[in-house]
Design an enzyme around this catalytic site. Structure first.
Site, mmCIF file in Angstrom:
data_model
loop_
_atom_site.group_PDB
_atom_site.id
_atom_site.type_symbol
_atom_site.label_atom_id
_atom_site.label_comp_id
_atom_site.label_asym_id
_atom_site.label_seq_id
_atom_site.Cartn_x
_atom_site.Cartn_y
_atom_site.Cartn_z
ATOM 1 N N CYS A 159 4.175 4.300 -8.284
ATOM 2 C CA CYS A 159 3.770 3.215 -7.622
ATOM 3 C C CYS A 159 3.966 3.183 -6.189
ATOM 4 C CB CYS A 159 4.293 1.876 -8.093
ATOM 5 S SG CYS A 159 3.689 0.404 -7.662
ATOM 6 N N GLY A 190 -5.033 3.833 -8.387
ATOM 7 C CA GLY A 190 -5.285 2.501 -8.424
ATOM 8 C C GLY A 190 -4.688 1.584 -7.453
HETATM 9 ZN ZN ZN Z 1 1.629 -0.023 -8.446
#
Ligand code: ZN
Length: 175
Positions: A101, A48
């Site tokens: 992330c 994502g």
């Molecule tokens: Zn992230």
């Protein structure tokens, strides 16, 4: 296509502000940004990516889950643009599982998230979508939505014991 080194990193103020609602989904600026988010997430093995990570402070992210070197057990889904998202309801059950992330390189954590969520958002054609998400996809949605509110996954860790290096994570999931 944006490159890995154009992704905003932890410490960049753009990752810490509340992103603006998208009012003009059909505009080229937004449509091109969606394409860039999908291309970039795919190129760098993300599942994502949120617009603020590419320094565009809009309430927009993409989900593009599929198995890759960073998430070997990710389910496969069609890349999906999520615009002006809201979570309408949560399950009682909270599950802790791995996250990383691209804006927080080298760090992995076991992050508590709601296991099931009912969500509402606009797709890239401006249609309102209502969905129930669960498991890993629900996790991606919650992680990316946090980016639109200036929150990073490391803010959600309950303990330093839930924080790992990328090397520790790779050893744990392959062992
Ligand atoms: Zn992230």
């Amino acid at each position: 296509m944006a490159q890995l080194n154009t992704i905003a990193r932890s410490g960049d103020p753009i990752l810490r502000i509340i992103a603006a609602e998208v009012t003009n989904i059909s505009d080229d600026e937004i449509q091109n940004l969606i394409d860039t988010l999908i291309d970039t997430a795919t190129a760098v093995d993300g599942v994502g990516m949120a617009a603020p990570q590419l320094s565009h402070s809009y309430r927009l992210f993409v989900m593009a889950s599929r198995p890759n070197s960073r998430y070997p057990y990710a389910p496969t889904m069609e890349p999906t643009a999520v615009i002006n998202p809201r979570i309408l309801s949560y399950s009682k059950e909270i599950v802790k599982d791995w996250e990383g992330c691209l804006s927080v390189p080298g760090i992995r954590g076991k992050v508590p998230r709601y296991d099931r969520i009912e969500v509402e958002y606009c797709d890239r054609n401006g249609n309102l979508v209502n969905q129930e998400l669960s498991g890993f996809i629900a996790r991606i949605f919650q992680h990316e939505l946090d980016h639109l509110d200036g929150i990073l996954f490391t803010d959600r860790l309950e303990s330093d014991l839930d924080r790992f290096t990328e090397a520790e994570y790779q050893a744990l999931i392959s062992g």
